[in-house]
Design an enzyme around this catalytic site. Structure first.
Site, PDB file in Angstrom:
ATOM      1  N   ARG A   1       0.821  -1.208   0.000  1.00 54.28           N
ATOM      2  CA  ARG A   1       0.000   0.000   0.000  1.00 54.28           C
ATOM      3  C   ARG A   1       0.858   1.263   0.000  1.00 54.28           C
ATOM      4  O   ARG A   1       0.554   2.233  -0.701  1.00 54.28           O
ATOM      5  CB  ARG A   1      -0.951  -0.015   1.199  1.00 54.28           C
ATOM      6  CG  ARG A   1      -1.868   1.206   1.308  1.00 54.28           C
ATOM      7  CD  ARG A   1      -2.485   1.651  -0.008  1.00 54.28           C
ATOM      8  NE  ARG A   1      -3.168   0.581  -0.713  1.00 54.28           N
ATOM      9  CZ  ARG A   1      -3.520   0.648  -1.993  1.00 54.28           C
ATOM     10  NH1 ARG A   1      -3.217   1.719  -2.708  1.00 54.28           N
ATOM     11  NH2 ARG A   1      -4.143  -0.373  -2.572  1.00 54.28           N
TER      12      ARG A   1
ATOM     13  N   LYS B   1       2.890  24.565  -3.613  1.00 53.76           N
ATOM     14  CA  LYS B   1       1.631  24.006  -3.111  1.00 53.76           C
ATOM     15  C   LYS B   1       1.687  22.483  -3.200  1.00 53.76           C
ATOM     16  O   LYS B   1       0.967  21.840  -3.968  1.00 53.76           O
ATOM     17  CB  LYS B   1       0.445  24.573  -3.887  1.00 53.76           C
ATOM     18  CG  LYS B   1       0.281  26.081  -3.695  1.00 53.76           C
ATOM     19  CD  LYS B   1      -0.842  26.641  -4.550  1.00 53.76           C
ATOM     20  CE  LYS B   1      -0.953  28.150  -4.372  1.00 53.76           C
ATOM     21  NZ  LYS B   1      -1.984  28.747  -5.246  1.00 53.76           N
TER      22      LYS B   1
ATOM     23  N   LYS C   1       5.989  38.752  -2.708  1.00 54.07           N
ATOM     24  CA  LYS C   1       4.539  38.642  -2.903  1.00 54.07           C
ATOM     25  C   LYS C   1       3.852  39.897  -2.385  1.00 54.07           C
ATOM     26  O   LYS C   1       4.495  40.815  -1.856  1.00 54.07           O
ATOM     27  CB  LYS C   1       4.022  37.398  -2.181  1.00 54.07           C
ATOM     28  CG  LYS C   1       4.717  36.102  -2.596  1.00 54.07           C
ATOM     29  CD  LYS C   1       4.158  35.526  -3.868  1.00 54.07           C
ATOM     30  CE  LYS C   1       2.843  34.833  -3.624  1.00 54.07           C
ATOM     31  NZ  LYS C   1       2.292  34.234  -4.872  1.00 54.07           N
TER      32      LYS C   1
ATOM     33  N   GLU D   1       6.015  39.662  -7.599  1.00 55.32           N
ATOM     34  CA  GLU D   1       4.638  39.513  -8.064  1.00 55.32           C
ATOM     35  C   GLU D   1       4.018  40.895  -8.241  1.00 55.32           C
ATOM     36  O   GLU D   1       4.134  41.750  -7.361  1.00 55.32           O
ATOM     37  CB  GLU D   1       3.843  38.714  -7.032  1.00 55.32           C
ATOM     38  CG  GLU D   1       2.361  38.575  -7.330  1.00 55.32           C
ATOM     39  CD  GLU D   1       1.636  37.935  -6.150  1.00 55.32           C
ATOM     40  OE1 GLU D   1       1.683  36.698  -6.042  1.00 55.32           O
ATOM     41  OE2 GLU D   1       1.049  38.672  -5.338  1.00 55.32           O
TER      42      GLU D   1
ATOM     43  N   ASP E   1       0.228  38.322 -11.744  1.00 56.75           N
ATOM     44  CA  ASP E   1      -0.733  37.613 -10.906  1.00 56.75           C
ATOM     45  C   ASP E   1      -2.162  37.947 -11.307  1.00 56.75           C
ATOM     46  O   ASP E   1      -2.609  39.089 -11.184  1.00 56.75           O
ATOM     47  CB  ASP E   1      -0.506  37.985  -9.439  1.00 56.75           C
ATOM     48  CG  ASP E   1      -1.415  37.191  -8.504  1.00 56.75           C
ATOM     49  OD1 ASP E   1      -1.504  35.955  -8.679  1.00 56.75           O
ATOM     50  OD2 ASP E   1      -2.019  37.798  -7.617  1.00 56.75           O
TER      51      ASP E   1
END
Length: 291
Positions: free
Chosen positions: A108, A143, A175, A205, A226
């Site tokens: 598994r 992510k 950012k 960004e 963005d």
């Protein structure tokens, strides 16, 4: 048939082994596989194959090898399809001969990781094919599943995608919240350029053409557009290419999916980053069959 992509780098066992051992420990619990212990004679051997139930792109052969060898160091594991190669439904990906209890206990964990990695590689290949013939390259993001980043980013590379930064320490990415604290995008880039060693890139960004105009004189290495509209994205490409800042790499981000990615690529951007490559994938269906 999906076009194969040559994967020139390998994922070191040193990065894979801790992840695999953690997953095995989680599955084995306090006393191990009690089903195998109850039903299978000690010392029994088992030959089996990891077989694809659907077409896809291979990623993770080393993960299976390490999972099986962790429980049976004498096992024979033969990878039939190399990372980055496409396969059809029914293909034998990996053949194993091992202690039966060990192989079934590792099954598994091996399938979970292999299926996820093949799913990422297959989805990435689909995105890469969607922008074929354009200037754009497909890249991943941070992510990723906690603890699985090295495996998932390797799977992106197997699918023909680019790896964005691996962590907070290998590139500067300014950012919107950094900009808010610094008091402006241009000021944030100035500080970053003063801080960065000569081999470290600076990306910023921006959320509009006015911010693009603000940061370009500060000469960032990469500008992330963005959630730009296609019209503004194309205008951003024109402004950069027709200026003294033509070497700046333009990255598109936000609102990217298989419906929109071709249109984004057609604007002329260099890179399209896609969080979905690692956070919204479907596990590829792979099984372990007696063989």
């Amino acid at each position: 048939m999906m076009k194969d992509v040559s994967v020139t780098r390998t994922l070191p066992d040193l990065l894979i082994e801790p992840v695999v051992r953690m997953a095995l420990a989680e599955d084995l619990g306090r006393t191990g596989d009690v089903t195998a212990q109850a039903c299978i004679p000690e010392g029994a051997r088992f030959s089996a194959v990891f077989c694809a139930r659907q077409a896809g792109v291979m990623a993770g052969g080393a993960v299976v090898r390490i999972a099986v060898h962790a429980l049976d160091p004498q096992a024979t594991v033969t990878v039939k399809v190399a990372d980055g190669e496409a396969f059809e439904a029914g293909a034998v990906l990996i053949a194993v001969e091992a202690n039966a209890c060990a192989l079934l206990a590792a099954e598994r964990t091996a399938l979970n990781l292999l299926g996820r990695m093949c799913g990422i590689a297959t989805l990435t290949r689909t995105y890469v094919q969607a922008v074929a013939g354009t200037h754009a390259r497909i890249a991943d993001t941070r992510k990723t599943t906690p603890g699985l980043r090295a495996l998932e980013k390797h799977a992106v590379a197997c699918g023909g995608g680019l790896n964005h930064r691996f962590g907070l320490d290998d590139a500067i990415l300014i950012k919107d919240n950094h900009v808010a604290v610094c008091g402006g995008a241009g000021e944030a880039v100035r500080r970053a350029k003063a801080f960065a060693p000569h081999l470290m890139k600076v990306e910023v960004e921006v959320d509009g053409l006015d911010q693009l105009d603000e940061v370009l004189p500060e000469r960032p290495d990469v500008v992330m557009l963005d959630n730009f509209s296609l019209e503004d994205m194309a205008e951003a490409v024109r402004r950069v290419r027709d200026s003294a800042f033509g070497s700046v790499v333009l990255e598109a981000s936000g609102g990217v999916n298989l419906t929109t990615v071709a249109g984004i690529a057609a604007t002329g951007v260099d890179v399209i980053s896609v969080g979905a490559l690692t956070h919204s994938i479907m596990q590829l269906d792979i099984g372990l069959d007696a063989g």
